[in-house]
Motif scaffolding. Structure first.
Motif, mmCIF file in Angstrom:
data_model
loop_
_atom_site.group_PDB
_atom_site.id
_atom_site.type_symbol
_atom_site.label_atom_id
_atom_site.label_comp_id
_atom_site.label_asym_id
_atom_site.label_seq_id
_atom_site.Cartn_x
_atom_site.Cartn_y
_atom_site.Cartn_z
ATOM 1 N N GLY A 61 -25.471 -71.487 -63.449
ATOM 2 C CA GLY A 61 -24.379 -72.258 -63.712
ATOM 3 C C GLY A 61 -24.398 -72.785 -65.096
ATOM 4 O O GLY A 61 -23.597 -73.816 -65.502
ATOM 5 N N PHE A 62 -25.139 -72.187 -66.157
ATOM 6 C CA PHE A 62 -25.269 -72.774 -67.455
ATOM 7 C C PHE A 62 -24.777 -71.303 -68.311
ATOM 8 O O PHE A 62 -24.611 -70.278 -67.695
ATOM 9 N N GLU A 63 -24.815 -71.628 -69.583
ATOM 10 C CA GLU A 63 -24.142 -70.629 -70.606
ATOM 11 C C GLU A 63 -25.224 -70.808 -71.987
ATOM 12 O O GLU A 63 -25.772 -71.740 -72.282
ATOM 13 N N LEU A 64 -25.189 -69.705 -72.505
ATOM 14 C CA LEU A 64 -25.650 -69.628 -73.807
ATOM 15 C C LEU A 64 -24.803 -69.880 -74.842
ATOM 16 O O LEU A 64 -23.459 -69.719 -74.635
ATOM 17 N N ILE A 65 -25.197 -70.799 -75.791
ATOM 18 C CA ILE A 65 -24.114 -71.256 -76.864
ATOM 19 C C ILE A 65 -24.233 -70.276 -78.203
ATOM 20 O O ILE A 65 -25.588 -70.385 -78.569
ATOM 21 N N SER A 66 -23.275 -69.909 -78.616
ATOM 22 C CA SER A 66 -23.466 -69.252 -79.837
ATOM 23 C C SER A 66 -22.441 -69.922 -81.079
ATOM 24 O O SER A 66 -22.817 -69.855 -82.366
ATOM 25 N N ASP A 67 -21.338 -70.567 -80.617
ATOM 26 C CA ASP A 67 -20.577 -71.114 -81.709
ATOM 27 C C ASP A 67 -21.094 -72.388 -82.144
ATOM 28 O O ASP A 67 -21.800 -73.429 -81.200
ATOM 29 N N LYS A 68 -21.118 -72.806 -83.624
ATOM 30 C CA LYS A 68 -21.702 -74.035 -83.976
ATOM 31 C C LYS A 68 -21.232 -75.154 -83.607
ATOM 32 O O LYS A 68 -21.971 -76.402 -83.396
ATOM 33 N N LYS A 69 -19.978 -75.298 -83.491
ATOM 34 C CA LYS A 69 -19.452 -76.646 -83.090
ATOM 35 C C LYS A 69 -19.656 -76.897 -81.461
ATOM 36 O O LYS A 69 -20.278 -78.194 -81.325
ATOM 37 N N GLU A 70 -19.714 -75.903 -80.706
ATOM 38 C CA GLU A 70 -20.140 -76.119 -79.363
ATOM 39 C C GLU A 70 -21.734 -76.582 -79.283
ATOM 40 O O GLU A 70 -22.069 -77.353 -78.377
ATOM 41 N N LYS A 71 -22.462 -75.858 -80.099
ATOM 42 C CA LYS A 71 -23.906 -76.171 -80.251
ATOM 43 C C LYS A 71 -23.995 -77.645 -80.633
ATOM 44 O O LYS A 71 -24.832 -78.377 -79.835
ATOM 45 N N ARG A 72 -23.286 -78.133 -81.688
ATOM 46 C CA ARG A 72 -23.431 -79.536 -81.908
ATOM 47 C C ARG A 72 -22.807 -80.452 -80.934
ATOM 48 O O ARG A 72 -23.551 -81.376 -80.585
ATOM 49 N N LEU A 73 -21.879 -80.220 -80.242
ATOM 50 C CA LEU A 73 -21.159 -81.110 -78.989
ATOM 51 C C LEU A 73 -22.388 -81.010 -78.114
ATOM 52 O O LEU A 73 -22.646 -82.112 -77.514
ATOM 53 N N GLU A 74 -23.155 -79.859 -77.687
ATOM 54 C CA GLU A 74 -24.448 -79.855 -76.618
ATOM 55 C C GLU A 74 -25.423 -80.927 -77.157
ATOM 56 O O GLU A 74 -26.270 -81.547 -76.419
ATOM 57 N N GLU A 75 -25.706 -80.845 -78.581
ATOM 58 C CA GLU A 75 -26.655 -81.614 -78.957
ATOM 59 C C GLU A 75 -26.476 -83.047 -78.677
ATOM 60 O O GLU A 75 -27.188 -84.001 -78.589
ATOM 61 N N ILE A 76 -25.095 -83.634 -79.284
ATOM 62 C CA ILE A 76 -24.651 -85.114 -79.121
ATOM 63 C C ILE A 76 -24.751 -85.391 -77.535
ATOM 64 O O ILE A 76 -25.509 -86.386 -77.066
ATOM 65 N N LYS A 77 -24.167 -84.509 -76.604
ATOM 66 C CA LYS A 77 -24.735 -84.872 -75.126
ATOM 67 C C LYS A 77 -26.032 -85.006 -74.858
ATOM 68 O O LYS A 77 -26.432 -85.773 -73.934
ATOM 69 N N ALA A 78 -26.943 -84.139 -75.186
ATOM 70 C CA ALA A 78 -28.248 -84.142 -74.853
ATOM 71 C C ALA A 78 -28.943 -85.507 -75.526
ATOM 72 O O ALA A 78 -29.536 -86.137 -74.911
ATOM 73 N N PHE A 79 -28.397 -85.797 -76.706
ATOM 74 C CA PHE A 79 -29.000 -87.153 -77.346
ATOM 75 C C PHE A 79 -28.650 -88.482 -76.498
ATOM 76 O O PHE A 79 -29.410 -89.178 -76.332
ATOM 77 N N ILE A 80 -27.304 -88.332 -75.972
ATOM 78 C CA ILE A 80 -26.830 -89.471 -75.145
ATOM 79 C C ILE A 80 -27.628 -89.300 -73.698
ATOM 80 O O ILE A 80 -27.869 -90.596 -73.449
ATOM 81 N N HIS A 81 -27.876 -88.305 -73.194
ATOM 82 C CA HIS A 81 -28.650 -88.410 -71.976
ATOM 83 C C HIS A 81 -30.157 -88.917 -72.217
ATOM 84 O O HIS A 81 -30.572 -89.712 -71.352
ATOM 85 N N THR A 82 -30.695 -88.299 -73.107
ATOM 86 C CA THR A 82 -31.962 -89.129 -73.567
ATOM 87 C C THR A 82 -31.708 -90.539 -73.945
ATOM 88 O O THR A 82 -32.804 -91.340 -73.399
ATOM 89 N N TRP A 83 -30.841 -90.928 -74.473
ATOM 90 C CA TRP A 83 -30.585 -92.262 -74.863
ATOM 91 C C TRP A 83 -30.525 -93.277 -73.356
ATOM 92 O O TRP A 83 -30.923 -94.266 -73.261
ATOM 93 N N ILE A 84 -29.702 -92.645 -72.493
ATOM 94 C CA ILE A 84 -29.594 -93.218 -71.412
ATOM 95 C C ILE A 84 -30.924 -93.363 -70.536
ATOM 96 O O ILE A 84 -31.239 -94.169 -69.953
#
Length: 215
Positions: A61-84
């Motif tokens: 149920g996961f996907e590889l990311i190649s698009d730069k914007k999508e990569k940045r989006l997932e990086e922001i989400k990952a940061f938020i989850h770590t923050w929580i």
């Protein structure tokens, strides 16, 4: 030049990390490091390996990311989850927006605009949703008091937690915990009833079975 790292969409918790790590190990992949949103391998990834990795992730149920914007989006989400996970800044003097800007070395407005465009909601709303999901998990799967949960997730008080929780879910935390406990009890009773039915059916079909285990 072949990279040793892949970026992954959909990783939101430690269970995701565990699941992906275990499945890649089973496939013979040697992982150097894994965290939310990315996996680093011990050696460069050939194209044939990338196809294999993409297939494994897709099955999970996961996907590889190649698009730069999508990569940045997932990086922001990952940061938020770590923050929580770390208490939503309870041990820091910085707000989420300030921490994001400092981490990515980009003005927060740029991060916020990108996130809203791609996710369809603000960073603040996403943070609140995921923070309350973490609270729900603690309410359902632990016996922690509301005061301990509030402290663990960085709320200023039980009142602050309860107010935000009710605003989003329509329930106060204590009521939510009671409902979930009642559901669990019903499921447990149904499971016991099903077990009894299965045993009864088995005995009916096998009359030679002796259920008098004790004399």
């Amino acid at each position: 030049m072949e990279s040793t790292q892949v970026n992954i969409k959909g990783m939101v918790c430690s269970r995701c990390i565990y699941t992906i790590r275990e499945n890649l190990h089973k496939a013979g992949m040697f992982i150097r490091d894994i965290s939310l949103g990315k996996v680093a391998f011990c050696k460069p990834i050939a194209e044939i390996d990338k196809v294999k990795i993409r297939s494994i992730l897709s099955d999970l149920g996961f996907e590889l990311i190649s698009d730069k914007k999508e990569k940045r989006l997932e990086e922001i989400k990952a940061f938020i989850h770590t923050w929580i996970e770390e208490g939503s800044g309870k041990d820091s003097n910085l707000s989420l927006s300030e921490s994001l800007a400092r981490h990515f070395i980009i003005h927060y407005d740029s991060l916020s605009e990108l996130f809203s465009q791609m996710e369809g909601k603000s960073i603040e709303k996403y943070h609140i949703e995921k923070r309350l999901e973490a609270v729900k998990e603690l309410l359902v799967y632990t016996d922690l008091s509301l005061s301990k949960i509030a402290f663990k997730k960085g709320f200023s008080s039980v009142h602050h937690l309860s107010t935000q929780f009710k605003k989003v879910t329509g329930l106060n935390p204590s009521h939510f915990r009671e409902i979930q406990a009642a559901k669990a009890q019903v499921l447990n009773q149904n499971s016991m009833q099903n077990d009894a039915i299965h045993i009864g059916n088995y005995v009916t079909d096998n009359p030679e079975v002796d259920l008098n285990f004790a004399e």
